[in-house]
Each structure stands twice: as structure tokens, then as C-alpha cells.
Design a protein around this motif. Structure first.
Motif, short mmCIF file in Angstrom:
data_model
loop_
_atom_site.label_atom_id
_atom_site.label_comp_id
_atom_site.label_asym_id
_atom_site.label_seq_id
_atom_site.Cartn_x
_atom_site.Cartn_y
_atom_site.Cartn_z
N HIS A 68 0.82 -1.19 0.00
CA HIS A 68 0.00 0.00 0.00
C HIS A 68 0.86 1.25 0.00
O HIS A 68 1.97 1.23 0.51
CB HIS A 68 -0.94 0.00 1.21
N TYR A 69 0.32 2.29 -0.55
CA TYR A 69 0.99 3.57 -0.70
C TYR A 69 2.27 3.46 -1.50
O TYR A 69 3.33 3.92 -1.09
CB TYR A 69 1.27 4.23 0.66
N LYS A 91 1.51 9.98 4.94
CA LYS A 91 1.16 8.62 5.33
C LYS A 91 2.42 7.76 5.44
O LYS A 91 2.55 6.96 6.38
CB LYS A 91 0.18 8.02 4.33
N CYS A 127 -8.44 3.26 4.38
CA CYS A 127 -8.00 2.79 3.07
C CYS A 127 -8.84 1.61 2.61
O CYS A 127 -9.22 1.53 1.44
CB CYS A 127 -6.53 2.41 3.15
N ASN A 130 -12.14 2.89 1.45
CA ASN A 130 -12.06 3.60 0.17
C ASN A 130 -11.81 2.67 -1.01
O ASN A 130 -12.29 2.92 -2.12
CB ASN A 130 -10.97 4.67 0.21
N ASP A 131 -11.01 1.62 -0.80
CA ASP A 131 -10.62 0.74 -1.90
C ASP A 131 -11.67 -0.31 -2.24
O ASP A 131 -11.81 -0.69 -3.40
CB ASP A 131 -9.30 0.04 -1.58
#
Length: 168
Positions: A68-69, A91, A127, A130-131
Motif C-alpha cells: 500500500h501507498y 502517510k 484505506c 475507500n478501496d
């Protein structure tokens, strides 16, 4: 008065950079982390903390771990206006601080969960929401890994922390 305090603070930082003594640590220094980014990458090339997440849908097995990110592709316009890149850096900075706190906490063994860990957990929960639609995800996990890429492009990875299965 505020100018003198700020000047005294920067003089203190300058003196600690010039004088080679023991490492300055303490809970009061923790409060200044919000003002400055994590400059530890100038110290030495080494492992970089990354956040990995996996999901479990209703009645199915766990999906594979996904990083992630990941880093966003740079563009020239981002030099002047880059709110998405700035939030991604914030983040990643939180993940870096959490990793540093975990390493420090292994010596102290705190009774309560770390504040940085609670913040990362809330960030992961947001997250996940949102995903993926919440009705598809029944559980999720997150993992902190220290990764280092060698000159051949091979990735060496060490798992530092794995959360238990959490509900959204």
C-alpha cells in the motif's frame, strides 16, 4: 519572546549536530516530530518500512498481500501543486515513525498500544473503506515489512509486525 525561543531551539539543534556526544533522546523530543520530516534516510542506506494489506471476502480465503501507498509517478506540475503526493508522503512518514516506535518499544515493552500504531490502524481502516465496498470485505490484515533492494533489483524483506484479522 517567541522568536527567542525558536532561535534558542535552532541553536540547540545546531550545537547537537556539531558536537559529537551521545544520541539525544527523550519523550520531549517526540513532540517536535510534527515540525520536521523524517531525515533518517540521510543517515545510511538500509531497510525501508512498507505497509502491506490483505483482505478476506465473505466465506473465501485470504487474498494475497498487496503493498500500500506505492510511490506516485512524478510529473513537472507536481513541483508547484501536489496535494496527493503530500498526503502520500505524510502517510509514509507515519509508517516510518511507527516502525521507529516499534523498534524503540521492543526495549521498553509498553503496556498500551503505541499511538503511532493506532494511527496506522485507522489509516488502514480508511484505506480499506475507500478501496473496497465494505459489504465485500469481511476481514483485513496489515503488515509492516522492512525492505531493501540490492543492486541487482532483488528485494530482501523482513516482517516486523502483522496485525490480527480485523473487521471493517
Amino acid at each position: 519572546m517567541e522568536r527567542y525561543l525558536l532561535l534558542a531551539y535552532f541553536l540547540f539543534i545546531l550545537i547537537t549536530l556539531l558536537v559529537r556526544t551521545r544520541i539525544v533522546q527523550g519523550p520531549w523530543l517526540f513532540l517536535f516530530r510534527a515540525f520536521f520530516p523524517n531525515w533518517k534516510f540521510y543517515h545510511a542506506v538500509g531497510y525501508v518500512p512498507h505497509l502491506w494489506i490483505r483482505y478476506q471476502t465473505d466465506g473465501h480465503s485470504w487474498l494475497p498481500w498487496s503493498q500500500h501507498y506505492p510511490r506516485k509517478k512524478r510529473q513537472l506540475k507536481d513541483l508547484f501543486f501536489n496535494p496527493i503526493g503530500n498526503i502520500q508522503l505524510a502517510k509514509q512518514n507515519l509508517v516510518d515513525h511507527w516502525c521507529n516506535d516499534l523498534v524503540a518499544a521492543q526495549e521498553v515493552q509498553p503496556l498500551n498500544p503505541l499511538v503511532s500504531q493506532q494511527l496506522v490502524e485507522r489509516m488502514v481502516r480508511l484505506c480499506v473503506a475507500n478501496d473496497h465496498p465494505l459489504y465485500l470485505v469481511s476481514r483485513y490484515q496489515f503488515q509492516l515489512r522492512l525492505e531493501k533492494t540490492d543492486v541487482n533489483g532483488n528485494i530482501e524483506s523482513q516482517v516486523v509486525f502483522t496485525s490480527e484479522g480485523l473487521s471493517p
